[in-house]
Scaffold this motif. Structure first.
Motif, PDB file in Angstrom:
ATOM      1  N   GLY A 229       4.133   1.013  -3.758  1.00 37.62           N
ATOM      2  CA  GLY A 229       5.273   1.626  -4.429  1.00 37.62           C
ATOM      3  C   GLY A 229       6.395   1.974  -3.474  1.00 37.62           C
ATOM      4  N   LEU A 230       6.051   2.416  -2.258  1.00 38.35           N
ATOM      5  CA  LEU A 230       7.072   2.749  -1.274  1.00 38.35           C
ATOM      6  C   LEU A 230       7.809   1.508  -0.785  1.00 38.35           C
ATOM      7  CD1 LEU A 230       5.206   5.438   0.876  1.00 38.35           C
ATOM      8  CD2 LEU A 230       7.013   5.815  -0.801  1.00 38.35           C
ATOM      9  N   SER A 231       7.060   0.408  -0.646  1.00 37.56           N
ATOM     10  CA  SER A 231       7.715  -0.812  -0.146  1.00 37.56           C
ATOM     11  C   SER A 231       8.695  -1.390  -1.153  1.00 37.56           C
ATOM     12  CB  SER A 231       6.647  -1.862   0.195  1.00 37.56           C
ATOM     13  OG  SER A 231       5.935  -2.246  -0.979  1.00 37.56           O
ATOM     14  N   GLY A 232       8.451  -1.123  -2.411  1.00 37.51           N
ATOM     15  CA  GLY A 232       9.358  -1.654  -3.434  1.00 37.51           C
ATOM     16  C   GLY A 232      10.468  -0.710  -3.820  1.00 37.51           C
ATOM     17  N   SER A 233      10.593   0.414  -3.147  1.00 37.97           N
ATOM     18  CA  SER A 233      11.620   1.408  -3.471  1.00 37.97           C
ATOM     19  C   SER A 233      12.691   1.421  -2.385  1.00 37.97           C
ATOM     20  CB  SER A 233      10.983   2.791  -3.608  1.00 37.97           C
ATOM     21  OG  SER A 233      11.971   3.780  -3.822  1.00 37.97           O
ATOM     22  N   ASN A 234      13.926   1.584  -2.794  1.00 38.85           N
ATOM     23  CA  ASN A 234      15.055   1.679  -1.858  1.00 38.85           C
ATOM     24  C   ASN A 234      15.402   3.123  -1.535  1.00 38.85           C
ATOM     25  OD1 ASN A 234      15.361  -1.148  -1.773  1.00 38.85           O
ATOM     26  ND2 ASN A 234      16.629  -1.115  -3.658  1.00 38.85           N
ATOM     27  N   GLU A 235      14.731   4.082  -2.157  1.00 42.19           N
ATOM     28  CA  GLU A 235      15.023   5.482  -1.908  1.00 42.19           C
ATOM     29  C   GLU A 235      14.423   5.907  -0.575  1.00 42.19           C
ATOM     30  OE1 GLU A 235      13.577   7.716  -5.162  1.00 42.19           O
ATOM     31  OE2 GLU A 235      14.874   6.738  -6.654  1.00 42.19           O
ATOM     32  N   PRO A 236      14.995   6.926   0.059  1.00 47.51           N
ATOM     33  CA  PRO A 236      14.448   7.404   1.338  1.00 47.51           C
ATOM     34  C   PRO A 236      13.074   8.052   1.138  1.00 47.51           C
ATOM     35  CG  PRO A 236      16.198   8.855   0.561  1.00 47.51           C
ATOM     36  CD  PRO A 236      16.210   7.643  -0.325  1.00 47.51           C
ATOM     37  N   VAL A 237      12.207   7.799   2.109  1.00 49.48           N
ATOM     38  CA  VAL A 237      10.850   8.345   2.058  1.00 49.48           C
ATOM     39  C   VAL A 237      10.885   9.766   2.603  1.00 49.48           C
ATOM     40  CG1 VAL A 237       8.474   8.079   2.839  1.00 49.48           C
ATOM     41  CG2 VAL A 237       9.859   6.049   2.340  1.00 49.48           C
ATOM     42  N   THR A 238      10.506  10.730   1.783  1.00 56.25           N
ATOM     43  CA  THR A 238      10.508  12.140   2.176  1.00 56.25           C
ATOM     44  C   THR A 238       9.082  12.605   2.426  1.00 56.25           C
ATOM     45  OG1 THR A 238      10.376  12.848  -0.131  1.00 56.25           O
ATOM     46  CG2 THR A 238      12.586  12.548   0.816  1.00 56.25           C
ATOM     47  N   PRO A 239       8.886  13.638   3.273  1.00 59.34           N
ATOM     48  CA  PRO A 239       7.530  14.164   3.491  1.00 59.34           C
ATOM     49  C   PRO A 239       6.878  14.657   2.203  1.00 59.34           C
ATOM     50  CG  PRO A 239       9.028  14.964   5.181  1.00 59.34           C
ATOM     51  CD  PRO A 239       9.863  14.249   4.163  1.00 59.34           C
ATOM     52  N   ALA A 240       7.678  15.195   1.282  1.00 61.27           N
ATOM     53  CA  ALA A 240       7.111  15.666   0.014  1.00 61.27           C
ATOM     54  C   ALA A 240       6.535  14.512  -0.786  1.00 61.27           C
ATOM     55  CB  ALA A 240       8.178  16.405  -0.789  1.00 61.27           C
ATOM     56  N   LEU A 241       7.216  13.372  -0.778  1.00 60.80           N
ATOM     57  CA  LEU A 241       6.726  12.202  -1.507  1.00 60.80           C
ATOM     58  C   LEU A 241       5.434  11.689  -0.899  1.00 60.80           C
ATOM     59  CD1 LEU A 241       7.252  10.125  -3.746  1.00 60.80           C
ATOM     60  CD2 LEU A 241       8.587   8.789  -2.082  1.00 60.80           C
ATOM     61  N   LEU A 242       5.367  11.654   0.445  1.00 56.59           N
ATOM     62  CA  LEU A 242       4.138  11.206   1.111  1.00 56.59           C
ATOM     63  C   LEU A 242       2.988  12.181   0.868  1.00 56.59           C
ATOM     64  CD1 LEU A 242       5.495   9.916   4.553  1.00 56.59           C
ATOM     65  CD2 LEU A 242       4.601   8.561   2.652  1.00 56.59           C
ATOM     66  N   ALA A 243       3.288  13.478   0.925  1.00 58.77           N
ATOM     67  CA  ALA A 243       2.224  14.466   0.729  1.00 58.77           C
ATOM     68  C   ALA A 243       1.663  14.389  -0.676  1.00 58.77           C
ATOM     69  CB  ALA A 243       2.771  15.868   1.009  1.00 58.77           C
ATOM     70  N   ASP A 244       2.530  14.177  -1.652  1.00 63.24           N
ATOM     71  CA  ASP A 244       2.059  14.086  -3.036  1.00 63.24           C
ATOM     72  C   ASP A 244       1.188  12.844  -3.234  1.00 63.24           C
ATOM     73  OD1 ASP A 244       2.025  15.050  -5.768  1.00 63.24           O
ATOM     74  OD2 ASP A 244       3.265  13.313  -6.238  1.00 63.24           O
ATOM     75  N   GLY A 245       1.614  11.728  -2.684  1.00 68.06           N
ATOM     76  CA  GLY A 245       0.834  10.497  -2.821  1.00 68.06           C
ATOM     77  C   GLY A 245      -0.485  10.564  -2.089  1.00 68.06           C
ATOM     78  N   LEU A 246      -0.492  11.120  -0.873  1.00 66.67           N
ATOM     79  CA  LEU A 246      -1.739  11.243  -0.119  1.00 66.67           C
ATOM     80  C   LEU A 246      -2.695  12.214  -0.797  1.00 66.67           C
ATOM     81  CD1 LEU A 246      -0.427  11.305   3.570  1.00 66.67           C
ATOM     82  CD2 LEU A 246      -1.709   9.490   2.445  1.00 66.67           C
ATOM     83  N   GLY A 247      -2.154  13.284  -1.378  1.00 64.98           N
ATOM     84  CA  GLY A 247      -3.010  14.236  -2.077  1.00 64.98           C
ATOM     85  C   GLY A 247      -3.707  13.615  -3.264  1.00 64.98           C
ATOM     86  N   MET A 248      -2.978  12.793  -4.014  1.00 65.35           N
ATOM     87  CA  MET A 248      -3.582  12.112  -5.155  1.00 65.35           C
ATOM     88  C   MET A 248      -4.628  11.101  -4.698  1.00 65.35           C
ATOM     89  SD  MET A 248      -0.275  11.525  -7.657  1.00 65.35           S
ATOM     90  CE  MET A 248      -1.306  10.699  -8.852  1.00 65.35           C
ATOM     91  N   ALA A 249      -4.376  10.416  -3.555  1.00 64.92           N
ATOM     92  CA  ALA A 249      -5.325   9.420  -3.068  1.00 64.92           C
ATOM     93  C   ALA A 249      -6.589  10.074  -2.536  1.00 64.92           C
ATOM     94  CB  ALA A 249      -4.664   8.561  -1.983  1.00 64.92           C
ATOM     95  N   LEU A 250      -6.447  11.180  -1.820  1.00 66.38           N
ATOM     96  CA  LEU A 250      -7.604  11.833  -1.214  1.00 66.38           C
ATOM     97  C   LEU A 250      -8.436  12.633  -2.221  1.00 66.38           C
ATOM     98  CD1 LEU A 250      -6.045  13.084   2.144  1.00 66.38           C
ATOM     99  CD2 LEU A 250      -7.576  11.149   1.791  1.00 66.38           C
ATOM    100  N   SER A 251      -7.902  12.868  -3.417  1.00 68.42           N
ATOM    101  CA  SER A 251      -8.665  13.621  -4.417  1.00 68.42           C
ATOM    102  C   SER A 251      -9.927  12.879  -4.826  1.00 68.42           C
ATOM    103  CB  SER A 251      -7.788  13.887  -5.650  1.00 68.42           C
ATOM    104  OG  SER A 251      -7.376  12.665  -6.252  1.00 68.42           O
TER     105      SER A 251
END
Length: 229
Positions: A141-163
């Protein structure tokens, strides 16, 4: 993170491995409950109390005691019934019968524990698989997005993956711990039953080695083998 989410939202975070984890957790809970119910219902009765019933029974009442013990659920009572039903046999034959019966009880008490261990092994693997799939989806999803990658976006995605990993560990810990604890309990029950058989066999022969005053425990043997014609 989890206090403001419903169960459906938490379950949706597990992704494709949610249903397999739910299935193995339900199976583990059912096995733990069934094994615990079996041990509490049949194996927790006192071994010493069952032997005292045997000691306090006259020889004329042994048949009645065997019938009473046979109708009870406690393994100690059933062991006394088996011993009394074969008391007219020779001691080596009674020991062989007791060994076969104990092996059967050990197999029944350990039934399902290996499956619990398997659940404890595959649950973290399922969680790890869900984490890997979640990370792959997040980076795709990040590779297909042109928006800037923020730490909040990474933290939310990693939290969902590690659950999913956390869910797998939550299932694995009770399954592995319960399997080991129930195996120790079952082995202790079988060892106590073996001691009951050995002491009962000696009691039928007129000897009680566990008595503190051996002279007062010497008695005429109950086991009188029927002479061959």
């Amino acid at each position: 993170m989890f206090e403001h989410q419903t169960w459906s939202e938490l379950f949706s975070q597990l992704g494709p491995v949610g249903w397999p984890l739910l299935l193995v957790s339900a199976l583990a809970l059912a096995l733990l409950g069934e094994r615990l119910w079996l041990l509490l219902g049949t194996a927790h009765r006192g071994i010493s109390g069952s032997f005292k019933r045997l000691q306090c029974t006259e020889e004329s009442g042994l048949d009645q005691l065997a019938q009473q013990c046979e109708q009870e659920r406690a393994l100690a009572s059933r062991a006394i019934a088996l011993l009394l039903q074969h008391r007219h046999m020779d001691k080596p034959q009674r020991e062989e019968i007791a060994a076969v019966w104990l092996q059967d009880q050990r197999r029944q008490l350990h039934s399902g524990l290996r499956l619990l261990m398997v659940i404890g092994i595959i649950s973290p693997l399922l969680g790890l698989l869900g984490t890997v799939l979640g990370l792959i989806g997040m980076f795709a999803g990040l590779s297909g997005s042109n928006e800037p990658v923020t730490p909040a976006l990474l933290a939310d995605g990693l939290g969902m993956a590690l659950s999913t990993t956390a869910a797998g560990l939550i299932v694995a810990l009770p399954a592995i711990a319960g399997a080991h604890l129930l195996a120790i309990w079952s082995d202790r029950v079988v060892a106590d039953l073996e001691h009951l058989f050995n002491r009962g066999n000696l009691w039928l022969e007129g000897v009680d080695p566990c008595c503190k005053t051996p002279d007062s425990c010497t008695r005429a043997p109950v086991n009188l083998a029927v002479p061959a014609r």
